[in-house]
Design a protein around this motif. Structure first.
Motif: not given
Length: 403
Positions: A365-373
């Motif tokens: 979820y942190a990766a998603k919140a950071a802009g994905r990819d």
């Protein structure tokens, strides 16, 4: 009708039943060719019982007696063909044809010899022993160690030896002076009784081998995701406990395709299926030996990396992310790219799997919140609280592992 005649009729019906059983099993078995050969073997061999009855009631007896011998031997050789298909062994079909032709010619040559002599009985029974011995040798050569496979080998070997012993029993008990007298002899009653037992034993062993393979295949299929070709959640759950028992460190990588809904909206569900299929293939090819790779949701995937610490797991996830970012999707326009986000967690010592999965999920979820990819590492596992100078016990591991 004599007792032997009654047993001939019973053996015919038993063989026909097994023929139907094998045909029914062939509809579901991946060894359907083997099952059909077994069905054909029982169907052809069962004709021997009818021909033996015709010997006694429809003159002249010689053609029926030779047909009885030929049909029984043909069924046994078909059994050898089925065994070859069952265990993936090459079969010299030319050798089987030669054996059949020579044996039938031999039976024709010895027909007029007295049946109660070894000169007739041994050449008559030997081809049956050889045919079943070939099947037993093939089953043994397959090298399978399962109980049912060993039992099948034993039954075939016993049946082979039994035919040799029948030659001596024919001499000791008397098999009649000619083919017509055979059915009324004591030896015929003994012979057909033993044949009935071996028909049932061999048929049951063959059915067991085929049915157990069907059950094993169904179990595997129940644990696979049909679209991606990876494990499904059940398959992952069933394997993860044993995988965790190996010495660590171990790591988890959770993956989620970015903006997957927009792919379905733009290219339809077929386009979404293409993305799932391509991502699953990439994960399967990239996974190291012993890894567990599963699709656990619509566009969610998990990898269990055995004997892999956090740094190696992060590098692995970064390589996956880079590959997915540039790889085309078969079935979609050439310029379309679908990225993925990753959460990585090293499983702590004595940490329950469910907590490690939760940490990896938080990292995702942190990766998603950071802009994905992108890839994000999970927070370190919480240390057990100290209570009274002693470490508190961690909660028991949850086999499902999913938050």
């Amino acid at each position: 009708m004599s007792g032997a005649g009654f047993l001939l009729a019973v053996n015919f019906l038993i063989a026909q039943c097994f023929c139907l059983f094998f045909l029914a099993v062939s509809a579901r078995s991946r060894n359907r060719v083997a099952a059909r050969w077994f069905a054909a073997a029982y169907a052809v061999a069962s004709l021997s019982a009818l021909f033996e009855l015709l010997v006694a009631f429809l003159p002249p007896p010689k053609p029926w007696a030779i047909l009885a011998f030929a049909s029984m031997l043909a069924g046994m050789l078909m059994l050898r063909l089925g065994i070859g298909h069952l265990y993936g062994l090459k079969t010299n079909r030319a050798l089987l044809v030669v054996l059949f032709a020579v044996s039938v010619a031999l039976d024709y040559a010895i027909y007029d010899l007295p049946r109660g002599t070894l000169a007739h009985a041994l050449p008559y029974q030997a081809p049956f022993a050889v045919a079943l011995g070939m099947s037993a040798a093939a089953a043994w050569r397959a090298g399978r160690t399962a109980v049912v496979d060993r039992a099948l080998t034993a039954v075939l070997a016993i049946a082979s030896v039994h035919f040799l012993l029948k030659a001596f029993a024919a001499v000791a008990a008397g098999a009649g002076s000619d083919a017509k007298d055979y059915i009324a002899s004591q030896f015929a009653l003994f012979s057909q009784s033993m044949t009935a037992v071996l028909i049932v034993a061999a048929g049951l062993m063959l059915l067991c081998v085929l049915v157990l393979e069907i059950v094993a295949e169904e179990k595997v299929n129940a644990e696979l995701d049909a679209l991606s070709g990876l494990l499904n959640r059940r398959g992952f759950d069933n394997r993860i406990v044993a995988a965790l028992a190996a010495p660590g460190p171990h790591s988890l990588v959770l993956c989620d395709l970015d903006r997957f809904k927009s792919v379905n909206d733009t290219y339809g569900h077929q386009g979404g299926d293409c993305v799932i299929r391509a991502f699953g293939e990439m994960l399967r090819e990239a996974a190291p030996p012993g890894a567990l790779v599963a699709r656990v949701g619509g566009e969610e995937f998990v990898l269990f990396l055995p004997k892999t610490g956090r740094e190696a797991a992060l590098l692995f996830a970064q390589a996956l992310r880079a590959s997915r970012a540039v790889a085309p999707i078969p079935g979609l326009p050439a310029g379309v790219r679908v990225t993925a986000s990753f959460g990585v967690a090293e499983i702590g010592r004595d940490e329950p799997l469910r907590l490690a999965m939760r940490r990896a999920d938080d990292a995702l979820y942190a990766a998603k919140a950071a802009g994905r990819d992108c890839v994000r590492e999970a927070e370190p596992p919480m240390r057990p609280r100290q209570t009274g100078g002693r470490q508190g016990k961690s909660p028991p591991a949850d086999p499902t592992g999913f938050p």
